[in-house]
Structure formats: C-alpha cells, structure tokens
Scaffold this active site. Structure first.
Site, short mmCIF file in Angstrom:
data_model
loop_
_atom_site.label_atom_id
_atom_site.label_comp_id
_atom_site.label_asym_id
_atom_site.label_seq_id
_atom_site.Cartn_x
_atom_site.Cartn_y
_atom_site.Cartn_z
N ASN A 141 37.95 -51.17 93.74
CA ASN A 141 36.93 -51.00 92.82
C ASN A 141 37.13 -50.99 91.32
O ASN A 141 38.20 -50.38 90.94
CB ASN A 141 35.96 -49.97 93.13
CG ASN A 141 34.69 -49.85 92.29
OD1 ASN A 141 33.81 -50.74 92.60
ND2 ASN A 141 34.54 -49.01 91.40
N GLU A 142 36.59 -51.88 90.66
CA GLU A 142 37.19 -52.03 89.06
C GLU A 142 38.28 -51.45 88.88
O GLU A 142 38.72 -50.55 88.03
CB GLU A 142 35.98 -51.14 88.44
CG GLU A 142 34.48 -51.85 88.36
CD GLU A 142 33.57 -50.98 87.62
OE1 GLU A 142 33.96 -49.53 87.20
OE2 GLU A 142 32.45 -51.20 87.25
N GLU A 298 27.19 -54.93 90.05
CA GLU A 298 26.68 -53.50 89.39
C GLU A 298 25.79 -53.76 88.52
O GLU A 298 26.51 -54.33 87.30
CB GLU A 298 27.77 -52.53 89.38
CG GLU A 298 28.54 -52.02 90.59
CD GLU A 298 29.44 -50.83 90.09
OE1 GLU A 298 29.26 -50.25 88.99
OE2 GLU A 298 30.62 -50.76 90.88
N TRP A 306 27.16 -42.13 81.37
CA TRP A 306 28.53 -41.89 80.94
C TRP A 306 28.38 -42.44 79.21
O TRP A 306 29.50 -42.34 78.83
CB TRP A 306 29.57 -42.76 81.47
CG TRP A 306 29.16 -44.16 82.09
CD1 TRP A 306 28.61 -44.52 83.24
CD2 TRP A 306 28.98 -45.42 81.24
NE1 TRP A 306 28.38 -45.69 83.36
CE2 TRP A 306 28.56 -46.48 82.30
CE3 TRP A 306 29.31 -45.64 80.14
CZ2 TRP A 306 28.50 -47.86 81.84
CZ3 TRP A 306 29.32 -46.99 79.48
CH2 TRP A 306 28.91 -48.14 80.59
N GLU A 346 27.99 -38.26 88.68
CA GLU A 346 26.87 -39.38 88.40
C GLU A 346 25.40 -38.88 89.06
O GLU A 346 24.74 -40.03 89.19
CB GLU A 346 27.40 -40.58 89.01
CG GLU A 346 28.79 -41.23 88.18
CD GLU A 346 29.20 -42.25 89.01
OE1 GLU A 346 29.86 -43.29 88.03
OE2 GLU A 346 29.25 -42.73 90.02
N LYS A 347 25.11 -37.81 89.14
CA LYS A 347 24.00 -37.41 89.49
C LYS A 347 22.65 -37.75 88.60
O LYS A 347 21.55 -38.23 89.17
CB LYS A 347 23.67 -35.97 89.89
CG LYS A 347 23.99 -35.06 89.00
CD LYS A 347 23.84 -33.49 89.74
CE LYS A 347 23.95 -32.45 88.54
NZ LYS A 347 25.30 -32.53 87.71
N PHE A 348 22.86 -38.00 87.34
CA PHE A 348 21.96 -38.48 86.64
C PHE A 348 21.94 -39.89 86.37
O PHE A 348 21.05 -40.45 85.75
CB PHE A 348 22.32 -38.00 85.12
CG PHE A 348 21.62 -36.33 85.03
CD1 PHE A 348 20.34 -36.11 84.96
CD2 PHE A 348 22.80 -35.34 84.93
CE1 PHE A 348 20.05 -34.71 84.96
CE2 PHE A 348 22.35 -33.75 84.89
CZ PHE A 348 20.86 -33.78 84.85
N HIS A 349 22.90 -40.59 86.93
CA HIS A 349 22.90 -42.02 86.96
C HIS A 349 21.82 -42.73 87.76
O HIS A 349 21.76 -42.56 88.99
CB HIS A 349 24.18 -42.68 87.28
CG HIS A 349 24.50 -44.00 86.98
ND1 HIS A 349 23.83 -44.98 87.74
CD2 HIS A 349 25.45 -44.65 86.42
CE1 HIS A 349 24.44 -46.38 87.40
NE2 HIS A 349 25.23 -46.07 86.49
C1 GAL Z 1 31.30 -48.23 87.67
C2 GAL Z 1 31.70 -47.83 88.91
C3 GAL Z 1 31.07 -47.32 89.71
C4 GAL Z 1 29.80 -46.21 88.79
C5 GAL Z 1 29.29 -46.91 87.69
C6 GAL Z 1 28.39 -46.01 86.87
O1 GAL Z 1 32.10 -48.46 86.69
O2 GAL Z 1 32.18 -49.00 89.62
O3 GAL Z 1 31.21 -46.62 90.80
O4 GAL Z 1 30.54 -45.26 88.69
O5 GAL Z 1 30.54 -47.60 87.18
O6 GAL Z 1 27.74 -46.77 85.87
#
Ligand code: GAL
Length: 657
Positions: A141-142, A298, A306, A346-349
């Site tokens: 991933n990334e 994504e 973030w 990442e609960k607020f994402h």
């Molecule tokens: C990306 C990542 C995901 C998630 C997302 C949050 O960088 O692949 O797992 O963290 O950002 O925006």
C-alpha cells in the site's frame, strides 16, 4: 465502472460483515480492496497463518456480487516481527530508528522483511489465485508514503550493492560523482554510505543516486510480490496504489510494471483551486499508460484526519471530484474506506458508511454516486486527446531540488502546477510526460519548465519535436546538467540550445519575497506586463529574437522570452519563473501561437472541461448555475442535448456526435 473502497473487516466482529455486504449492494459497490492492513490477523506468528476468516469474508463478498481487489497486506508488519527481528526497522538520516506502533515501519531493502513478506504473499497467492471473487491484486500500500528514505544497516548494504551494480568499478563511480572535489575519492565500494547526517552539503551525484536507489528498492519490493503472485498462476491484473506527484518513487518508470495504474488523491476542500491540482494529478496518472483506463483507488467522502484542519467536502463536491476522474480516464472510483473506524488513528476520517450511519448526507451522496456510475455506459479508453504536453521528469525533480543552487526556492511541482492551472483554466487537455515521450505527431505545444536534468534521449526528443514542426516553450533552469547532476562541456543549454537559439551566461537568482535585493523581474511582451520570480537569467541570443524583455531591475531591457525558428517548428525560451498571472498570460499566448483549441470554447474558468475520446465531461466548480452549449448524448440523463445546465458541483458527460 468500479465503485467501492478499502474494506477492513478485521476491525469488526463477524456479525457486521453480512450487514456490510448488504449495505455495499445498496450503495452500488462493485469492488473492495480487502485486507490492506491485515498482516497481524493473517499471520499471528512466523510460519503460522490464519486464512479461515479471510475465506469467509471473500466468500461472503463473492456471494453478494462484490468483487475483491485482494491486498497482499505487507504494508504494516505485525508486532511479533520487530520483536524477533528489530533489524527490519528503518532509520532516519539522523540515525533515529523508526519504531513500531504506527505503520510502514520496515526497511524496504531488508532481506528479512522481504523474506517474511514473500512468505505471506506466497501463502495468500496460492490460496486465492483461483478464487472467482478475486479480480485484482493490490500489492502492499502506498509504497514509501511515510518513509521517504531509509539509512538502516540493510539500506547501507543494499546501497553499496546498488552503486557497484550501476558503476562496475570504483573509478567509474569516482568519475560519476565527481569525487575529486572535497577529497571524496573512494578506493573501495565498501566505503560507500547513504547520504545520512553529515557536517555540510552532500555530494549531489550521490544524493541523486540515493533517490534512484530509494525508488528502486521500493519497486523491487513491488516486483518481488508481483512475481510471487504470477508464479502462483494469477491471471488478474496486479497493481499498487500511487500517490500522484510523489517524489520518492519514479512512477513513470514503475507504471511499466502495473497492469492498471491506480492512484490515491486527497485534494483539500478548503483550497478553492484544489480541483485544478486534482486535475493535474488525474492527468499525470492518465498519461502514465496512454489508452489504458486507470482507477482512483482512494479518495475521501468527507473530512480527513491528517491535515492541521480537516474541512468536510461541501455537498456535491465528492461526486464532482469523482466525475473529474472518470472524465479524465478513470474506470472507477474507490474510497478509503468502506466503514468508518471506531478506534485507531483514522477514526475521524470519513468513510462511505459513516460512523453516524445511513441517515447521513454522506451516505446519501455515496449511494447516489453508486447509482450514477452503474448507469454509465462503457466509456472510450481515450487516446490522443491532448495536443499539449507538460514535461515532468522525476530524475530532474530530484536533481533540481538538490541544495546549493542559484535559487534554492524552486519547488518543481509547484512550478508545473502553475503552468497546468493556466492550461486548465483555458479548458485545454494536457498530457504530463517525461521528455522522451514527446513527439510532434502527439503534440503541438510542449512546455518544459525547470527541466534541469536532461538525458540524451530526452534532449533528442525535444530537439526533434521542434525540428519537425512543434512549439516548445522551455526554461528557465533547463538543460543544465546530465544524469550525474554534472555540467556538460560548452556551458548551459548544450543540447537544447540549437532548437532554442540561445545560451545562458548566468542564472540571475532573485531575492526571496521580503528579503533585500531584487525579488521580482517584470517583463513586457505581447501578453502584457507580467511578473517573473526566482530567476532572471542572462540570455545570450544565438539566432533567437526577443519576444519579451525584462523591464526595470538588473536585466532591464534584456531578453526575457525568446523565439527561434528551427526546422519547421519554433523554440521559445523563458528566462524566469512567471507568477500565477504571468504563467496564465504566457500560456494563453503560446496556445494561440501553437494553434491549440480548447475542449470547449467560451466556458468560464471555474467550469472544467475534459475530453475522453468522444466523451466530454464538464464540471461546474463555481458557485452559480452555468449553461454550456454542448451537443450530443448526455450519458447520465440518457437523452440528446444541445446544452447542459450545471448547478454548483453539477456535471455532465456528453458523448459528442
Ligand atoms: C492513505 C492510505 C490509507 C489511509 C488514507 C487516509 O495514504 O493508503 O490507508 O490512511 O491515506 O487518508
């Protein structure tokens, strides 16, 4: 059209899974990226795998008609691994070991990490390669997202081997890095180290090779996993998700190894012009595999977690940005993530299925977009839609942002995006390509700003482009060094000088905004008076004629933009970095001179227009309704139209007759 998101069922009790699948169907989800961070769940201990739960999830999804983009789960090593093998942890340039407790805490060149990752991927691939529900492989991933470089002992060893493989002999290495300077001459490869903390500036050749090495190490990890998946008999496409203009990984080089290019993009909804930079990213990704649709792997439905502050997307903005991808060549949009997490960083994402449930605006927007995408007919792959190329080169990016330059303020991507925005405001389609990809059969106008490092093949392609009838707008700070980040014999512009009809005597760095000295260089030309920044180069005319001249300041009266007839084309050289309005004015002038037509004429700058084969997508990023004259079949409404009216964030995809 694919629609869906990252699905992390390991975060939820099993009872939730069936509800997930039912809700996915309601939302029009067609595919999920499964198990990206599930390593600790899949492998509770070395040599011990637990796939029973994954079997059940994949079966459940498959029965529900949801396809699986199966992740190899190697992006976040489980705690047992660093306990047993602390040497897999990466190290910063300052010698700090980056510990566990987050993610991506592995040294990409670590043989132990690679062995353990390959064991997991082998087991996964052998188990699921023939599962009818698995339609794609999502490697890691990334790559490199949080780890832009690594100076661990594993990296030191791998860097030495990489350097030795590249140069063969210590003499060749010394020659390439110019180690006669500052007594850096090596007598054995064993003396080579990564450019970690040092008293003063590093050797630029070494810095550049370290960037190449870093990209190569990450790519090696990808290729290792890809080979394992193929060896298990996979016939599904294999990919890893890119992050647009991501400096540590030379994506155009990587793209050759992707069956489908996939991308993650998070434009800031608080930035009023972020849709243009988002379009830049879509076009960059689209350009990596001409004629092959890409996939947005994504994006976010609403607010992130973030940034310092995380504004929500406005109503309709998510769908508008999704259609921007489709209009610019994507065959699907996915999100991070399907269901909003209850715990963790990442609960607020925001997610497709919000924590607050299905009675929410986000859920309504998610289901509405799913229905629209499902109703779209297959779209053309889209080729040769752009007559303009913006040259972007990763090696040049690495080198141009190396320290110890005339101006150390130059932000390569910011410069490119400024030019891109000018073209985008004018509704012109743009490919974003390395110089080697430039040909006159594909493009009428090519922009090559700050192409500091130029390889011989790139130089030859740009020279031929002009000779064969193209319009090239190059500079400033272009054709300065070779692949070693060293000057060539004969000054500057040694390869493009023939086509451009100029050479450079001095780079003329301008002061930082607010600092003492000349900070801006106004220039006068057929596009009016505009402002130059960062550099006001001293151009020597060698056949070219001035089109614009600097007014006031230390270059007062000297050429700022030159024109040279070369073969059947035109070479323009620009001796400064124009500001936003300047790039806008100059781009408009150059488009007209090169005879490039917009996708649609007469649109306001806040309405975006993109072309994909014979399908034109228009999106209203402004705050009032706009009616656009556009004849053809409205693919979302399913009717013939001659005009479309777009509310704010409204869009239309129209198949032109
Ligand atoms: C990306 C990542 C995901 C998630 C997302 C949050 O960088 O692949 O797992 O963290 O950002 O925006």
């Amino acid at each position: 059209m694919h629609y869906g998101g990252d699905y992390n069922p390991e975060q939820w009790p099993e009872e939730v899974w069936a509800e997930d699948v039912a809700r996915m169907r309601e939302a029009g989800v067609t595919m999920v990226s499964l198990g990206i961070f599930a390593w600790s769940r899949l492998q509770p201990a070395e040599g011990e795998f637990d796939f029973a739960w994954l079997d059940r999830v994949i079966d459940l999804l498959h029965e529900g008609g949801i396809a699986v983009d199966l992740a190899t789960a190697t992006a976040s090593p489980p705690p047992w691994m660093h306990e047993a093998y602390p040497e897999i942890l990466p190290v910063t340039a300052d010698g700090v070991t980056l510990g566990p407790g987050s993610r991506q805490h592995y040294a990409p060149s670590s043989p132990i990490y690679r062995r353990l990752a390959s064991e997991l991927v082998t087991a996964l691939a052998e188990r699921y390669v023939n599962h009818p529900g698995v339609v794609m492989w999502h490697v890691n991933n990334e790559y490199g997202c949080h780890l832009h470089e690594d100076h661990s002992p594993a990296a030191q060893e791998a860097f030495r081997a990489w350097v030795e493989a590249r140069y063969g002999t210590v003499e060749a290495l010394n020659e390439a890095w110019g180690t006669a300077f500052w007594s850096q001459r090596y007598t054995a490869f064993s003396q080579v180290r990564t450019p970690a903390a040092a008293p003063y500036s590093h050797n630029p050749g070494q810095l550049l090779d370290f960037k190449r090495f870093t990209s190569d190490m990450l790519l090696e990890c990808y290729l290792m996993e890809k080979e394992i998946i193929l060896a298990a008999g996979a016939t599904q496409p294999i990919t890893t998700n890119f992050m647009g203009p991501f400096k540590p990984a030379n994506y155009p080089q990587w793209a050759e190894h992707m069956d489908v290019v996939t991308d993650d993009a998070y434009p800031d909804p608080d930035e009023p012009e972020s849709f243009r930079d988002a379009a830049f990213q879509r076009d960059l990704i689209r350009s990596m595999k001409p004629g092959v649709p890409w996939l947005l792997m994504e994006q976010v439905t609403g607010a992130l977690n973030w940034r310092p502050t995380n504004a929500p997307k406005a109503p309709g903005q998510m769908a508008a940005l999704s259609m921007q991808c489709i209009g610019r060549g994507a065959d699907g949009v996915l999100f991070f993530q399907w269901r909003q997490s209850r715990a963790g960083a990442e609960k607020f994402h925001a997610a497709m299925l919000p924590h607050a449930g299905t009675g929410t605006r986000i859920w309504r927007e998610v289901t509405a977009l799913g229905a629209e995408l499902a109703a779209l007919p297959p779209l053309p792959a889209g080729t040769a839609d752009a007559r303009v190329a913006l040259v972007m080169d990763w090696e040049s990016w690495w080198a141009v942002e190396s320290p110890d330059h005339p101006s150390n303020m130059l932000d390569y991507v910011a410069v490119l995006q400024r030019w891109y925005r000018a073209l985008h405001r004018r509704h012109v389609m743009v490919d974003i390509v390395p110089p080697e990809r430039v040909t006159v059969s594909d493009y009428s106008l090519v922009l090559a700003p700050a192409l500091y490092l130029l390889r011989p093949e790139g130089a030859a392609a740009l020279d031929a482009f002009v000779a064969d009838g193209g319009h090239l707008l190059a500079g400033p700070f272009t054709d300065v060094v070779d692949e070693r980040d060293a000057f060539l014999d004969g000054g500057f512009l040694t390869r493009l000088g023939a086509a451009l009809g100029v050479s450079i005597d001095d780079f003329g760095a301008l002061a930082r905004p607010g600092a003492a000295g000349q900070g801006e260089a106004p220039l006068d030309g057929p596009f009016g008076t505009v402002t130059g920044t960062l550099l006001a180069e001293e151009v020597v005319l060698r056949g070219a004629a001035p089109v614009a001249t600097f007014v006031t300041g230390r270059r007062d009266g000297d050429a700022a933009l030159t024109e040279h007839a070369y073969g059947s084309g035109v070479g323009w050289y620009l001796a400064t970095v124009p500001d936003e309005a300047g790039a806008d004015a100059i781009a408009g002038w150059a488009l007209e001179r090169a005879g490039v037509a917009p996708v649609l004429a007469g649109l306001p700058a806040t309405v975006e227009a993109a072309q994909r084969g014979n399908v034109v997508t228009v999106i209203n990023h402004g705050d009032s309704d706009v009616t656009v004259a556009l004849a053809g079949r409205d693919l979302l409404a399913g009717v013939q139209v001659t005009t479309v009216t777009l509310a704010p964030y409204g869009y239309a995809l129209v198949e032109r007759l």
